[in-house]
Design a protein around this motif. Sequence first.
Motif, PDB file in Angstrom:
ATOM      1  N   ASN A 110      25.971  -9.097   4.450  1.00 30.70           N
ATOM      2  CA  ASN A 110      25.136  -9.185   5.571  1.00 30.70           C
ATOM      3  C   ASN A 110      24.792  -7.895   6.382  1.00 30.70           C
ATOM      4  OD1 ASN A 110      23.807 -10.049   7.885  1.00 30.70           O
ATOM      5  ND2 ASN A 110      25.428 -11.086   8.735  1.00 30.70           N
ATOM      6  N   PHE A 112      21.564 -10.581   3.408  1.00 31.65           N
ATOM      7  CA  PHE A 112      20.841 -11.026   4.706  1.00 31.65           C
ATOM      8  C   PHE A 112      20.453  -9.431   5.263  1.00 31.65           C
ATOM      9  CE2 PHE A 112      23.591 -14.594   3.987  1.00 31.65           C
ATOM     10  CZ  PHE A 112      22.479 -15.560   4.469  1.00 31.65           C
ATOM     11  N   ASP A 152      17.673  -7.165   8.165  1.00 38.94           N
ATOM     12  CA  ASP A 152      16.986  -7.012   9.331  1.00 38.94           C
ATOM     13  C   ASP A 152      15.322  -7.154   8.939  1.00 38.94           C
ATOM     14  OD1 ASP A 152      16.213  -4.167   8.658  1.00 38.94           O
ATOM     15  OD2 ASP A 152      17.857  -3.251   9.856  1.00 38.94           O
ATOM     16  N   ALA A 161      15.946 -12.917   5.748  1.00 37.21           N
ATOM     17  CA  ALA A 161      15.815 -12.066   7.003  1.00 37.21           C
ATOM     18  C   ALA A 161      15.988 -13.193   8.041  1.00 37.21           C
ATOM     19  CB  ALA A 161      14.408 -11.703   7.122  1.00 37.21           C
ATOM     20  N   SER A 180      21.979  -7.827   8.200  1.00 38.54           N
ATOM     21  CA  SER A 180      21.072  -8.053   9.199  1.00 38.54           C
ATOM     22  C   SER A 180      21.466  -7.884  10.601  1.00 38.54           C
ATOM     23  CB  SER A 180      20.723  -9.679   9.186  1.00 38.54           C
ATOM     24  OG  SER A 180      21.831 -10.339   9.589  1.00 38.54           O
TER      25      SER A 180
END
Length: 147
Positions: free
Chosen positions: A7, A41, A43, A86, A9
């Motif tokens: 992750n 994941f 951004d 995203a 994000s």
Amino acid sequence: MTVELVNRSGALVPETQMHTLIDFGIEYMELNPECEISLTFVDPQEMEELHIKWMDEPGPTDVLSFPMDLPQSKGEAVTLGDIVIAPAVAAQQAQSAGHSVEEEIYILATHGLLHILGYDHADPDEEKVMFALQEKIVKEWSLTVTK
């Protein structure tokens, strides 16, 4: 089943549920439970960079899939590929669809898995099959988990 989850994000994601969903999807599609998959994941900026690089399309998208290997025989354990999601884009879509961000992420992860397995939605008939299958997998999985 080996799910590598990363992750980057900056958003909270339902990590435990993602593992059980991907495991369920692999089992549902009758693949070897030892198949490997990567779930990342990111951004919106990173997703936009990937979208431009791999799809030659501007702006961030919700999910991208990068297939690697498909089993050549039933029961073969392979590295299936990578799914990139995203969460910020998923949040916008969830609001429009009238359900939770988590639900949207579950749909996107399943969508990505199906793309890795060769499903597509380029024409209306393919779309009908793929979207019905992703809905069925998420619905049946949701009956097996405590959220």
